[in-house]
Design an enzyme around this catalytic site. Structure first.
Site, PDB file in Angstrom:
ATOM      1  N   CYS A   1     151.079 -50.404  21.673  1.00  0.00           N
ATOM      2  CA  CYS A   1     150.787 -51.001  22.984  1.00  0.00           C
ATOM      3  C   CYS A   1     150.722 -49.878  24.028  1.00  0.00           C
ATOM      4  CB  CYS A   1     151.861 -52.012  23.357  1.00  0.00           C
ATOM      5  SG  CYS A   1     152.240 -53.140  22.004  1.00  0.00           S
TER       6      CYS A   1
ATOM      7  N   CYS B   1     159.325 -48.240  18.223  1.00  0.00           N
ATOM      8  CA  CYS B   1     158.528 -49.398  17.799  1.00  0.00           C
ATOM      9  C   CYS B   1     157.238 -48.902  17.137  1.00  0.00           C
ATOM     10  CB  CYS B   1     158.209 -50.275  19.012  1.00  0.00           C
ATOM     11  SG  CYS B   1     157.307 -51.770  18.540  1.00  0.00           S
TER      12      CYS B   1
ATOM     13  N   CYS C   1     153.489 -49.226  26.846  1.00  0.00           N
ATOM     14  CA  CYS C   1     154.925 -49.406  26.579  1.00  0.00           C
ATOM     15  C   CYS C   1     155.693 -48.105  26.359  1.00  0.00           C
ATOM     16  CB  CYS C   1     155.102 -50.318  25.367  1.00  0.00           C
ATOM     17  SG  CYS C   1     156.835 -50.754  25.090  1.00  0.00           S
TER      18      CYS C   1
ATOM     19  N   ARG D   1     156.523 -66.738  36.527  1.00  0.00           N
ATOM     20  CA  ARG D   1     157.500 -65.707  36.902  1.00  0.00           C
ATOM     21  C   ARG D   1     156.823 -64.453  37.470  1.00  0.00           C
ATOM     22  NH1 ARG D   1     160.770 -64.626  32.252  1.00  0.00           N
ATOM     23  NH2 ARG D   1     161.738 -66.585  32.807  1.00  0.00           N
TER      24      ARG D   1
HETATM   25  N1  SAM Z   1     158.250 -56.026  21.008  1.00  0.00           N
HETATM   26  C1  SAM Z   1     158.107 -57.362  21.453  1.00  0.00           C
HETATM   27  C2  SAM Z   1     156.706 -57.696  21.900  1.00  0.00           C
HETATM   28  O1  SAM Z   1     155.975 -56.796  22.301  1.00  0.00           O
HETATM   29  O2  SAM Z   1     156.375 -58.865  21.868  1.00  0.00           O
HETATM   30  C3  SAM Z   1     159.072 -57.721  22.548  1.00  0.00           C
HETATM   31  C4  SAM Z   1     159.411 -56.683  23.605  1.00  0.00           C
HETATM   32  S1  SAM Z   1     158.037 -56.174  24.624  1.00  0.00           S
HETATM   33  C5  SAM Z   1     158.697 -54.807  25.491  1.00  0.00           C
HETATM   34  C6  SAM Z   1     157.920 -57.523  25.790  1.00  0.00           C
HETATM   35  C7  SAM Z   1     156.878 -57.476  26.836  1.00  0.00           C
HETATM   36  O3  SAM Z   1     157.207 -56.522  27.830  1.00  0.00           O
HETATM   37  C8  SAM Z   1     155.467 -57.088  26.466  1.00  0.00           C
HETATM   38  O4  SAM Z   1     154.749 -58.133  25.890  1.00  0.00           O
HETATM   39  C9  SAM Z   1     154.868 -56.731  27.810  1.00  0.00           C
HETATM   40  O5  SAM Z   1     154.286 -57.861  28.410  1.00  0.00           O
HETATM   41  C10 SAM Z   1     156.073 -56.294  28.623  1.00  0.00           C
HETATM   42  N2  SAM Z   1     155.988 -54.863  28.979  1.00  0.00           N
HETATM   43  C11 SAM Z   1     156.213 -53.813  28.157  1.00  0.00           C
HETATM   44  N3  SAM Z   1     156.040 -52.655  28.810  1.00  0.00           N
HETATM   45  C12 SAM Z   1     155.670 -52.965  30.075  1.00  0.00           C
HETATM   46  C13 SAM Z   1     155.346 -52.189  31.231  1.00  0.00           C
HETATM   47  N4  SAM Z   1     155.346 -50.861  31.194  1.00  0.00           N
HETATM   48  N5  SAM Z   1     155.031 -52.837  32.375  1.00  0.00           N
HETATM   49  C14 SAM Z   1     155.027 -54.195  32.410  1.00  0.00           C
HETATM   50  N6  SAM Z   1     155.336 -54.973  31.353  1.00  0.00           N
HETATM   51  C15 SAM Z   1     155.652 -54.372  30.196  1.00  0.00           C
HETATM   52 FE1  SF4 Z   2     156.677 -52.503  20.610  1.00  0.00          FE
HETATM   53 FE2  SF4 Z   2     156.544 -52.160  23.235  1.00  0.00          FE
HETATM   54 FE3  SF4 Z   2     154.487 -53.204  21.947  1.00  0.00          FE
HETATM   55 FE4  SF4 Z   2     156.763 -54.644  22.180  1.00  0.00          FE
HETATM   56  S1  SF4 Z   2     155.406 -53.997  23.835  1.00  0.00           S
HETATM   57  S2  SF4 Z   2     155.500 -54.401  20.339  1.00  0.00           S
HETATM   58  S3  SF4 Z   2     158.283 -52.980  22.110  1.00  0.00           S
HETATM   59  S4  SF4 Z   2     155.288 -51.126  21.680  1.00  0.00           S
END
Ligand code: SAM
Ligand code: SF4
Ligand code: DTB
Length: 319
Positions: free
Chosen positions: A59, A55, A62, A262
């Site tokens: 973030c 990606c 992530c 949730r």
């Molecule tokens: N890429 C899209 C986005 O960021 O909107 C969709 C997938 S993203 C992985 C969806 C959500 O997963 C993020 O907004 C975040 O809230 C959650 N998330 C990602 N990594 C996480 C982590 N390590 N612990 C908890 N929540 C996480």
């Molecule tokens: Fe990409 Fe992870 Fe951020 Fe979603 S949360 S936009 S998958 S880096």
């Protein structure tokens, strides 16, 4: 008792709720919960990552960001048959909603054309559908609505003040724009955040204030405890205390009395009593099944045992 929804929450009011004695806060939240929901009913959603890693966003929590070396192997968009097979397993285990996630900043129109048949097929199984694909244009949101999509997940993740400390490749405003496109298309909004990103209580209050002042309020509000990912900048941030996590659920319940809240990622670190307290404070949904997106979740059998112990039913819960 009819509950009226308030969309002009002030930060000081939300902070005052956080400052209440724990028992007073929980009593207030649970009373509101009972006025609006069956307190023994919890909605269960299962997750599937349909596109993994690489990606372009940064973030800092992530596993799927290309900016950090997390050891995650990238995978291209999953075949529809694989998705459907997973949805059937989730349904057999008792999930009523199937959420498909993709590691995209935003979907291209071409990739959206591949996701739409997945939504239609999962819906045809009799499950509610949810996707989380990143930022959307109004036209893309309309196309998802036409496909029959029930929910779009797009988290605010943290307060607008803390946002630039966590993500620099997009803004809090970008997030709100997509939520507006989703709402205008008539799709239910699923939007919440993560606790444990190094934010303080004012940030948590500010994030809930932003969610509650959306019109309409999000139908679904996922509150995640950060799952620490080795290799990301937030891998070693200390988590909030258990009581602070429960407080955040309780304040969410008070601010958004009709939303389904949730108890999301992070449950593998929570014992029976902690989860029971979260349900008492107003949580009435979970992610269900062994896997979240790239990390572990409690086994379905463990959650079934928890529900039995607590006398919880898992029928559909409507906001
Ligand atoms: N890429 C899209 C986005 O960021 O909107 C969709 C997938 S993203 C992985 C969806 C959500 O997963 C993020 O907004 C975040 O809230 C959650 N998330 C990602 N990594 C996480 C982590 N390590 N612990 C908890 N929540 C996480
Ligand atoms: Fe990409 Fe992870 Fe951020 Fe979603 S949360 S936009 S998958 S880096
Ligand atoms: C949400 O609020 N939490 C889910 C879902 N929406 C997409 C994601 C949790 C991800 C946890 C870390 C992982 O498994 O990669």
């Amino acid at each position: 008792m009819a509950t009226t929804l308030k969309h002009d929450w002030q930060l000081a009011q939300v902070k005052a709720l956080f400052s209440l004695p724990f028992n007073d806060l929980l009593f207030q939240a649970h009373t509101i919960h009972r006025d609006n929901f069956d307190p023994n009913q919890v909605q269960v959603s299962s997750l599937l990552n349909i596109k993994t890693g690489a990606c372009p966003e940064d973030c800092s929590y992530c596993s799927q960001s290309s900016k950090y070396d997390t050891g995650l192997e990238r995978e291209k968009l999953m075949e529809i048959d694989t998705v459907l097979a997973q949805a059937k397993i989730a349904q057999k285990q008792g999930a009523t909603r199937f959420c498909m996630g993709a590691a995209w900043r935003n979907p291209t129109d071409k990739s959206l054309d591949k996701v739409i048949p997945m939504i239609k097929k999962v819906k045809a199984l009799g499950m509610e559908t949810c996707v989380t694909l990143g930022m959307l244009t109004p036209l893309q949101a309309a196309n998802l609505k036409a496909a029959g999509l029930d929910y779009y997940n797009h988290n605010l993740d943290t307060s607008k003040e803390n946002y630039p400390n966590v993500i620099t490749t997009r803004t809090f405003e970008d997030r709100l724009d997509t939520l507006e496109a989703v709402q205008n298309a008539g799709i239910n909004v699923c939007s919440g955040g993560i606790l444990g990103l190094g934010e303080d209580q004012t940030d948590r209050a500010s994030m809930l204030q932003s969610l509650a002042n959306l019109q309409p309020q999000p139908q679904s509000v996922p509150l995640n405890l950060l799952v620490p990912i080795a290799g990301t900048p937030l891998a070693n941030v200390p988590p909030p205390s258990e009581s602070e996590f429960v407080r955040t659920i309780a304040v969410a319940r008070i601010l958004m009395p009709k939303s389904v809240v949730r108890l999301s990622a992070g449950r593998t670190e929570m014992g029976e009593a902690m989860q029971a307290l979260c349900f008492f404070a107003g949580a009435n949904s979970i992610f269900y099944g062994e896997q979240l997106l790239t990390t572990q979740n409690p086994a379905a059998s463990t959650d079934q045992a928890l529900f039995k112990t607590l006398g919880i039913n898992t029928a559909m819960v409507n906001a």
